[in-house]
Design a protein around this motif. Structure first.
Motif, short mmCIF file in Angstrom:
data_model
loop_
_atom_site.label_atom_id
_atom_site.label_comp_id
_atom_site.label_asym_id
_atom_site.label_seq_id
_atom_site.Cartn_x
_atom_site.Cartn_y
_atom_site.Cartn_z
N UNK A 171 -2.53 0.05 -7.02
CA UNK A 171 -1.52 -0.23 -5.99
C UNK A 171 -1.80 0.59 -4.71
N UNK A 172 -2.13 1.86 -4.87
CA UNK A 172 -2.37 2.68 -3.67
C UNK A 172 -3.66 2.24 -2.97
N UNK A 173 -4.66 1.81 -3.74
CA UNK A 173 -5.91 1.36 -3.13
C UNK A 173 -5.68 0.09 -2.30
N UNK A 174 -4.88 -0.81 -2.84
CA UNK A 174 -4.58 -2.06 -2.11
C UNK A 174 -3.74 -1.78 -0.86
N UNK A 175 -2.80 -0.84 -1.00
CA UNK A 175 -1.97 -0.47 0.14
C UNK A 175 -2.83 0.18 1.24
N UNK A 209 1.38 3.36 0.66
CA UNK A 209 1.83 4.04 -0.56
C UNK A 209 1.17 5.41 -0.61
N UNK A 210 2.00 6.44 -0.86
CA UNK A 210 1.47 7.80 -0.89
C UNK A 210 0.44 7.95 -2.00
N UNK A 213 5.03 -3.62 7.57
CA UNK A 213 5.70 -3.26 6.31
C UNK A 213 4.92 -3.93 5.18
N UNK A 214 3.69 -4.35 5.49
CA UNK A 214 2.88 -5.10 4.51
C UNK A 214 2.65 -4.26 3.27
N UNK A 215 2.77 -4.90 2.13
CA UNK A 215 2.59 -4.21 0.85
C UNK A 215 1.96 -5.18 -0.14
#
Ligand SMILES: C[S@@+](CC[C@H](N)C(=O)[O-])C[C@H]1O[C@@H](n2cnc3c(N)ncnc32)[C@H](O)[C@@H]1O
Length: 199
Positions: A127-131, A157-158, A115-117
């Motif tokens: 945010x999506x790149x890091x996810x 993240x979608x 569930x890492x975010x």
């Protein structure tokens, strides 16, 4: 009557606290496991991004039922008191050169749950790149340290390369799919990628 977003959030938060869980995220894993049967008693489970500890506590109580081992890793300590006896808590960056070998040494794993975010910045691309980075790293760990017939779930993240990761998971697992649990906030762009039965 339609249930508002706020009512839904309050419902899950109150339910989590009344059942002794530190976060509402527990109901996402509950639904994922009820529909996909990822984890069973006796399993060795790696929980990445485990704090404050709802997925870990649910895995201990309801999935391995106190019979197995959960390696719970997060940048921050778990806020479980006491930490259940099946849990090995490892605090730090799961993918750093200090921590990753410790996760590997506790494996191989029957299930890997993540569930890492990242800390969100509000910039969707950042945010999506890091996810995507976190999801890719978990997938690499699974490639190397998930047992045959093992299962995995990872949050992403979608818009963060989820189709590419799903494509890779289809080569690793008999079945792989994207899943959005009901307990996920309506305005959240998270989605969970599920891999079943490691080839
Ligand atoms: C949504 S929270 C997890 C909630 C948890 N599943 C629960 O039920 O209590 C996401 C977590 O990912 C962790 N995280 C992000 N990057 C990480 C990394 N590189 N290594 C370990 N944990 C990480 C964060 O510290 C944060 O606690």
């Amino acid at each position: 009557m339609a249930v508002s977003r706020r009512d839904k959030a309050d419902f899950y938060t109150k339910k989590a606290h009344s059942e002794g869980y530190p976060a509402r995220s527990v109901y996402k894993l509950e639904e994922i496991n009820q529909t996909h049967k990822l984890i069973k008693p006796g399993d060795t489970v790696l929980d990445v991004g485990a704090a404050p500890g709802s997925w870990t506590l649910y895995t201990h109580r309801c999935l391995i039922k106190g019979n197995g081992k959960i390696v719970s890793c997060d940048l921050n300590p778990l806020s479980l008191d006491p930490v259940p006896p099946t849990v090995i808590e490892i605090t730090g960056d799961a993918f750093s050169k200090e921590i990753r070998p410790r996760l590997v040494a506790e494996g191989p794993y029957d299930a890997i749950i993540s569930d890492a975010a990242p800390m969100t910045t509000g910039n969707r691309i950042v945010d999506t790149t890091r996810s995507e980075y976190l999801a890719e790293q978990v997938t690499i760990l699974a490639e190397e340290h998930l047992k045959p017939h093992g299962n995995m779930v990872i949050k992403i993240f979608q818009g963060g390369g989820e189709q590419e990761i799903l494509k890779k998971m289809r080569t690793m697992f008999a079945k792989a799919k994207a899943f959005k649990p009901k307990a996920s906030r309506d305005d959240s762009f998270e989605i969970f990628l599920i891999g079943l039965d490691r080839k």
